[in-house]
Design a protein around this motif. Structure first.
Motif, PDB file in Angstrom:
ATOM      1  N   GLY A   9       0.798  -1.219   0.000  1.00 38.36           N
ATOM      2  CA  GLY A   9       0.000   0.000   0.000  1.00 38.36           C
ATOM      3  C   GLY A   9       0.834   1.273   0.000  1.00 38.36           C
ATOM      4  O   GLY A   9       0.314   2.369   0.211  1.00 38.36           O
ATOM      5  N   LYS A  63       3.822   1.609  -4.801  1.00 42.44           N
ATOM      6  CA  LYS A  63       4.684   1.029  -5.853  1.00 42.44           C
ATOM      7  C   LYS A  63       3.898   0.806  -7.153  1.00 42.44           C
ATOM      8  O   LYS A  63       4.331   1.194  -8.232  1.00 42.44           O
ATOM      9  CB  LYS A  63       5.284  -0.312  -5.384  1.00 42.44           C
ATOM     10  CG  LYS A  63       6.080  -0.226  -4.103  1.00 42.44           C
ATOM     11  CD  LYS A  63       6.637  -1.559  -3.687  1.00 42.44           C
ATOM     12  CE  LYS A  63       5.614  -2.603  -3.266  1.00 42.44           C
ATOM     13  NZ  LYS A  63       4.853  -2.284  -2.041  1.00 42.44           N
ATOM     14  N   THR A  64       2.749   0.162  -7.025  1.00 41.95           N
ATOM     15  CA  THR A  64       1.948  -0.133  -8.220  1.00 41.95           C
ATOM     16  C   THR A  64       1.458   1.160  -8.862  1.00 41.95           C
ATOM     17  O   THR A  64       1.421   1.277 -10.090  1.00 41.95           O
ATOM     18  CB  THR A  64       0.748  -1.043  -7.845  1.00 41.95           C
ATOM     19  OG1 THR A  64       1.271  -2.191  -7.176  1.00 41.95           O
ATOM     20  CG2 THR A  64      -0.015  -1.488  -9.067  1.00 41.95           C
ATOM     21  N   THR A  65       1.104   2.132  -8.050  1.00 37.08           N
ATOM     22  CA  THR A  65       0.638   3.414  -8.592  1.00 37.08           C
ATOM     23  C   THR A  65       1.744   4.095  -9.394  1.00 37.08           C
ATOM     24  O   THR A  65       1.492   4.633 -10.477  1.00 37.08           O
ATOM     25  CB  THR A  65       0.152   4.332  -7.443  1.00 37.08           C
ATOM     26  OG1 THR A  65      -0.872   3.640  -6.716  1.00 37.08           O
ATOM     27  CG2 THR A  65      -0.396   5.645  -7.965  1.00 37.08           C
TER      28      THR A  65
HETATM   29  P1  ADP Z   1       1.575  -0.948  -3.409  1.00 38.51           P
HETATM   30  O1  ADP Z   1       1.719  -1.321  -4.839  1.00 38.51           O
HETATM   31  O2  ADP Z   1       2.832  -0.404  -2.816  1.00 38.51           O
HETATM   32  O3  ADP Z   1       0.992  -2.031  -2.560  1.00 38.51           O
HETATM   33  P2  ADP Z   1      -0.561   0.818  -4.338  1.00 38.51           P
HETATM   34  O4  ADP Z   1       0.076   1.741  -5.320  1.00 38.51           O
HETATM   35  O5  ADP Z   1      -1.349  -0.322  -4.885  1.00 38.51           O
HETATM   36  O6  ADP Z   1       0.549   0.292  -3.322  1.00 38.51           O
HETATM   37  O7  ADP Z   1      -1.523   1.646  -3.388  1.00 38.51           O
HETATM   38  C1  ADP Z   1      -1.137   2.874  -2.766  1.00 38.51           C
HETATM   39  C2  ADP Z   1      -2.340   3.452  -2.021  1.00 38.51           C
HETATM   40  O8  ADP Z   1      -3.342   3.857  -2.941  1.00 38.51           O
HETATM   41  C3  ADP Z   1      -3.020   2.486  -1.056  1.00 38.51           C
HETATM   42  O9  ADP Z   1      -3.464   3.218   0.042  1.00 38.51           O
HETATM   43  C4  ADP Z   1      -4.183   1.972  -1.872  1.00 38.51           C
HETATM   44  O10 ADP Z   1      -5.240   1.577  -1.026  1.00 38.51           O
HETATM   45  C5  ADP Z   1      -4.562   3.190  -2.694  1.00 38.51           C
HETATM   46  N1  ADP Z   1      -5.152   2.830  -3.998  1.00 38.51           N
HETATM   47  C6  ADP Z   1      -4.519   2.156  -4.996  1.00 38.51           C
HETATM   48  N2  ADP Z   1      -5.334   2.027  -6.068  1.00 38.51           N
HETATM   49  C7  ADP Z   1      -6.512   2.640  -5.745  1.00 38.51           C
HETATM   50  C8  ADP Z   1      -7.757   2.854  -6.426  1.00 38.51           C
HETATM   51  N3  ADP Z   1      -7.943   2.435  -7.660  1.00 38.51           N
HETATM   52  N4  ADP Z   1      -8.728   3.506  -5.754  1.00 38.51           N
HETATM   53  C9  ADP Z   1      -8.537   3.952  -4.491  1.00 38.51           C
HETATM   54  N5  ADP Z   1      -7.391   3.812  -3.797  1.00 38.51           N
HETATM   55  C10 ADP Z   1      -6.383   3.146  -4.404  1.00 38.51           C
END
Ligand code: ADP
Length: 240
Positions: A39, A42-44
């Motif tokens: 969370g 990274k993915t974002t």
């Molecule tokens: P990681 O890849 O490091 O696990 P993410 O990039 O998936 O982290 O998520 C970063 C934050 O953004 C987290 O708090 C996650 O809940 C939130 N988040 C990610 N995608 C969405 C979305 N589509 N809608 C709402 N919140 C999101």
């Protein structure tokens, strides 16, 4: 040579800032391991680079050009997602052909060595709906590498792969780097990826805490394993 630059990149989902003021440059001929707690963003970060989500603020450039509306820049990027969604009605072989057609690639522009190395050559008639998680990952790896990308983005690439297949995929990532490509790998701390990485980007609560060469991390902490070095480093750096 700088290939990708994030400048003041922030991404907000509703009230949540998933990325905050990220400034980072990724160069030709390097592997950067992107790590951080679940969370952390990274993915974002990866999705922003791929144009799957748009930054709320700031800009990302590829070879000096801001990536925005026109998705054509993506043709140089190979992407291996953590979870793949394939058209269930197709076979593995049909999917490979279809992706080649979509990208407008001729046979000379396609690298099929990975198909054989991962043992998929004997499974081309299998339906995508009937694959194990590991085989899905292998198909996803082939698609990522096939169009000879100069930028490779891999989200937890070895999750679900057997050790031999994982090593094969990482060897191909190493080759992309050695040919001058830019490789971004998100990963939980893994020795295999650690051995490959030139630099480590650590993200926490959406902020880039550091982006440092492996050598500097080990020198600064006196540790020789990332899993031990990172906590030491985090206790030394001032939170952003
Ligand atoms: P990681 O890849 O490091 O696990 P993410 O990039 O998936 O982290 O998520 C970063 C934050 O953004 C987290 O708090 C996650 O809940 C939130 N988040 C990610 N995608 C969405 C979305 N589509 N809608 C709402 N919140 C999101």
């Amino acid at each position: 040579m700088d290939r990708i630059a994030f400048t003041g990149v922030g991404k907000r989902y509703g009230p949540t800032w998933a990325l905050r003021h990220v400034d980072a440059v990724f160069r030709a001929g390097e592997v950067v391991m992107v790590i951080g707690p679940n969370g952390s963003g990274k993915t974002t970060l990866i999705k922003c680079l791929l144009g799957l989500v748009h930054p709320t603020e700031g800009a990302i450039t590829l070879d000096g050009k801001i990536i925005g509306g026109d998705p054509s820049y993506r043709t140089v990027i190979g992407y291996m997602p953590q979870i793949s969604q394939f058209p269930a009605a197709l076979t593995i072989g049909q999917l490979f052909h279809m992706m080649q057609d979509i990208r407008g690639l001729g046979p000379a522009e396609v690298d099929d060595t990975l198909i054989k190395e991962l043992g998929l050559d004997t499974q081309l008639n299998k339906r995508l709906s009937a694959l194990s998680g590991g085989t899905e990952q292998k198909v996803s790896a082939v698609l990522a590498f096939r169009s000879r990308p100069s930028i490779l983005v891999m989200d937890e690439p070895t999750a679900g792969l057997d050790p031999l297949a994982a090593r094969t995929v990482l060897r191909h990532a190493d080759r992309v780097r050695n040919e001058g490509g830019t490789v971004l790998v998100t990963s939980h701390l893994m020795e295999e990826v650690e051995a490959l990485a030139d630099r480590v980007a650590y993200i926490q609560d959406g902020s880039l805490r550091f982006l440092l060469p492996m050598k500097e991390i080990f020198q600064a902490t006196g540790e020789d394993r990332l899993s031990r070095a990172i906590p030491v480093l985090l206790s030394k750096t001032v939170p952003v």
